[in-house]
Motif scaffolding. Structure first.
Motif, PDB file in Angstrom:
ATOM      1  N   GLY A  25     -21.619  40.886 -46.032  1.00 34.62           N
ATOM      2  CA  GLY A  25     -22.955  40.497 -45.588  1.00 34.62           C
ATOM      3  C   GLY A  25     -22.898  39.628 -44.348  1.00 34.62           C
ATOM      4  N   TYR A  26     -21.919  38.726 -44.293  1.00 31.68           N
ATOM      5  CA  TYR A  26     -21.748  37.851 -43.132  1.00 31.68           C
ATOM      6  C   TYR A  26     -21.457  38.685 -41.884  1.00 31.68           C
ATOM      7  CZ  TYR A  26     -20.498  33.574 -40.663  1.00 31.68           C
ATOM      8  OH  TYR A  26     -20.473  32.534 -39.791  1.00 31.68           O
ATOM      9  N   THR A  27     -20.595  39.664 -42.038  1.00 32.16           N
ATOM     10  CA  THR A  27     -20.250  40.537 -40.910  1.00 32.16           C
ATOM     11  C   THR A  27     -21.466  41.332 -40.444  1.00 32.16           C
ATOM     12  OG1 THR A  27     -17.994  40.720 -41.759  1.00 32.16           O
ATOM     13  CG2 THR A  27     -18.700  42.365 -40.151  1.00 32.16           C
ATOM     14  N   MET A  28     -22.235  41.856 -41.382  1.00 31.66           N
ATOM     15  CA  MET A  28     -23.430  42.624 -41.022  1.00 31.66           C
ATOM     16  C   MET A  28     -24.483  41.745 -40.358  1.00 31.66           C
ATOM     17  SD  MET A  28     -22.621  45.650 -41.925  1.00 31.66           S
ATOM     18  CE  MET A  28     -24.144  46.526 -41.861  1.00 31.66           C
ATOM     19  N   GLY A  29     -24.591  40.502 -40.785  1.00 32.82           N
ATOM     20  CA  GLY A  29     -25.588  39.589 -40.229  1.00 32.82           C
ATOM     21  C   GLY A  29     -25.343  39.236 -38.777  1.00 32.82           C
ATOM     22  N   THR A  30     -24.098  39.347 -38.325  1.00 31.89           N
ATOM     23  CA  THR A  30     -23.818  39.009 -36.923  1.00 31.89           C
ATOM     24  C   THR A  30     -24.526  39.958 -35.968  1.00 31.89           C
ATOM     25  OG1 THR A  30     -21.793  40.334 -36.953  1.00 31.89           O
ATOM     26  CG2 THR A  30     -21.566  37.990 -37.409  1.00 31.89           C
ATOM     27  N   THR A  35     -30.725  41.509 -31.701  1.00 33.06           N
ATOM     28  CA  THR A  35     -32.180  41.715 -31.684  1.00 33.06           C
ATOM     29  C   THR A  35     -32.938  40.560 -31.053  1.00 33.06           C
ATOM     30  OG1 THR A  35     -32.536  40.721 -33.858  1.00 33.06           O
ATOM     31  CG2 THR A  35     -32.011  43.076 -33.797  1.00 33.06           C
ATOM     32  N   TYR A  36     -32.237  39.507 -30.641  1.00 35.94           N
ATOM     33  CA  TYR A  36     -32.925  38.342 -30.103  1.00 35.94           C
ATOM     34  C   TYR A  36     -33.593  38.607 -28.758  1.00 35.94           C
ATOM     35  CZ  TYR A  36     -30.873  35.565 -33.835  1.00 35.94           C
ATOM     36  OH  TYR A  36     -30.529  35.065 -35.053  1.00 35.94           O
ATOM     37  N   LYS A  37     -33.322  39.754 -28.162  1.00 36.44           N
ATOM     38  CA  LYS A  37     -34.046  40.133 -26.943  1.00 36.44           C
ATOM     39  C   LYS A  37     -35.499  40.457 -27.277  1.00 36.44           C
ATOM     40  CE  LYS A  37     -29.988  42.238 -24.880  1.00 36.44           C
ATOM     41  NZ  LYS A  37     -29.358  43.488 -24.472  1.00 36.44           N
ATOM     42  N   TRP A  38     -35.731  40.951 -28.500  1.00 37.93           N
ATOM     43  CA  TRP A  38     -37.060  41.394 -28.905  1.00 37.93           C
ATOM     44  C   TRP A  38     -37.698  40.490 -29.953  1.00 37.93           C
ATOM     45  CZ3 TRP A  38     -32.761  44.731 -29.210  1.00 37.93           C
ATOM     46  CH2 TRP A  38     -32.597  45.547 -28.091  1.00 37.93           C
ATOM     47  N   ILE A  43     -37.900  32.111 -35.417  1.00 41.49           N
ATOM     48  CA  ILE A  43     -38.531  32.701 -36.603  1.00 41.49           C
ATOM     49  C   ILE A  43     -37.501  33.450 -37.445  1.00 41.49           C
ATOM     50  CG2 ILE A  43     -40.213  34.419 -37.375  1.00 41.49           C
ATOM     51  CD1 ILE A  43     -41.935  33.586 -34.959  1.00 41.49           C
ATOM     52  N   VAL A  44     -36.609  34.179 -36.802  1.00 41.21           N
ATOM     53  CA  VAL A  44     -35.574  34.916 -37.539  1.00 41.21           C
ATOM     54  C   VAL A  44     -34.670  33.935 -38.297  1.00 41.21           C
ATOM     55  CG1 VAL A  44     -33.562  36.418 -37.308  1.00 41.21           C
ATOM     56  CG2 VAL A  44     -35.612  36.888 -35.974  1.00 41.21           C
ATOM     57  N   ILE A  81     -26.675  34.860 -39.774  1.00 40.88           N
ATOM     58  CA  ILE A  81     -27.793  34.752 -38.827  1.00 40.88           C
ATOM     59  C   ILE A  81     -27.947  33.313 -38.363  1.00 40.88           C
ATOM     60  CG2 ILE A  81     -30.312  34.873 -38.639  1.00 40.88           C
ATOM     61  CD1 ILE A  81     -30.171  37.339 -40.497  1.00 40.88           C
ATOM     62  N   ASN A  82     -27.906  32.380 -39.307  1.00 46.38           N
ATOM     63  CA  ASN A  82     -28.093  30.977 -38.949  1.00 46.38           C
ATOM     64  C   ASN A  82     -26.929  30.413 -38.143  1.00 46.38           C
ATOM     65  OD1 ASN A  82     -30.700  30.264 -39.909  1.00 46.38           O
ATOM     66  ND2 ASN A  82     -29.916  30.487 -41.975  1.00 46.38           N
ATOM     67  N   ILE A  83     -25.719  30.714 -38.524  1.00 47.16           N
ATOM     68  CA  ILE A  83     -24.562  30.168 -37.810  1.00 47.16           C
ATOM     69  C   ILE A  83     -24.462  30.757 -36.413  1.00 47.16           C
ATOM     70  CG2 ILE A  83     -22.038  30.091 -37.780  1.00 47.16           C
ATOM     71  CD1 ILE A  83     -23.310  28.097 -39.695  1.00 47.16           C
ATOM     72  N   SER A  84     -24.584  32.075 -36.293  1.00 50.05           N
ATOM     73  CA  SER A  84     -24.461  32.668 -34.955  1.00 50.05           C
ATOM     74  C   SER A  84     -25.614  32.229 -34.055  1.00 50.05           C
ATOM     75  CB  SER A  84     -24.382  34.191 -35.036  1.00 50.05           C
ATOM     76  OG  SER A  84     -25.546  34.732 -35.620  1.00 50.05           O
ATOM     77  N   GLY A  85     -26.810  32.125 -34.614  1.00 50.10           N
ATOM     78  CA  GLY A  85     -27.942  31.640 -33.827  1.00 50.10           C
ATOM     79  C   GLY A  85     -27.743  30.206 -33.376  1.00 50.10           C
TER      80      GLY A  85
END
Length: 155
Positions: A25-30, A35-38, A43-44, A81-85
């Motif tokens: 799940g961690y790998t998929m979340g990266t 999608t942060y361009k759109w 919010i994400v 999502i949170n860590i990479s963001g």
């Protein structure tokens, strides 16, 4: 996870697979970072954090192994999502001075891991010795629920 082994009435090696599924799940979340361009990053990340909080709070209430696997996958997904963001955001904001801030995040994670384990250790039953009687599943579930949900009747 020994308590979850008895609550879900399964083997410890099947319970321990949740870390592998969490990593998937961690790998998929990266890939959500693409999608942060759109999508609005704030919010994400907020949705991912709310999802992770709900999953953590409901973990002691699980009744089957597939639910644990699903929660592990979703928790890993949201965590990524949170860590990479956070990392990208910190580098964008602090640029050449971002390293100390990122290291503080790692320090906080390490301290939280130690403190979290110390706080929840009084609520877990842990490994069962053969000469001691088995603690009923309901007692294990109630004890795990206390640090997760903080129900008012336990205060």
């Amino acid at each position: 996870m020994v308590d979850m082994k008895y609550i879900l009435d399964t083997e410890i090696k099947l319970i321990s697979l949740h870390t592998t599924i969490d990593t998937i799940g961690y790998t998929m979340g990266t890939f959500v970072g693409l999608t942060y361009k759109w999508l609005n990053r704030q919010i994400v990340m907020a949705i991912a954090f709310i999802m992770m909080s709900g999953l953590y709070a409901c973990t002691p209430l699980l009744t089957s192994l597939w639910q644990l696997y699903l929660f592990s996958f979703l928790f890993g997904f949201g965590s990524s999502i949170n860590i990479s963001g956070f990392i990208v955001w910190t580098i964008e904001l602090w640029q050449p001075r971002s390293a100390p801030v990122l290291l503080l995040n790692s320090l906080g994670f390490g301290l939280g891991t130690i403190i979290g384990t110390a706080v929840t250790s009084m609520y877990t039953t842990g490994n069962i010795e053969p000469d001691k009687p088995l603690v009923p599943v309901d007692v294990r579930r109630d004890r795990l629920t206390v640090p997760s949900l903080f129900p008012s009747h336990h205060w």
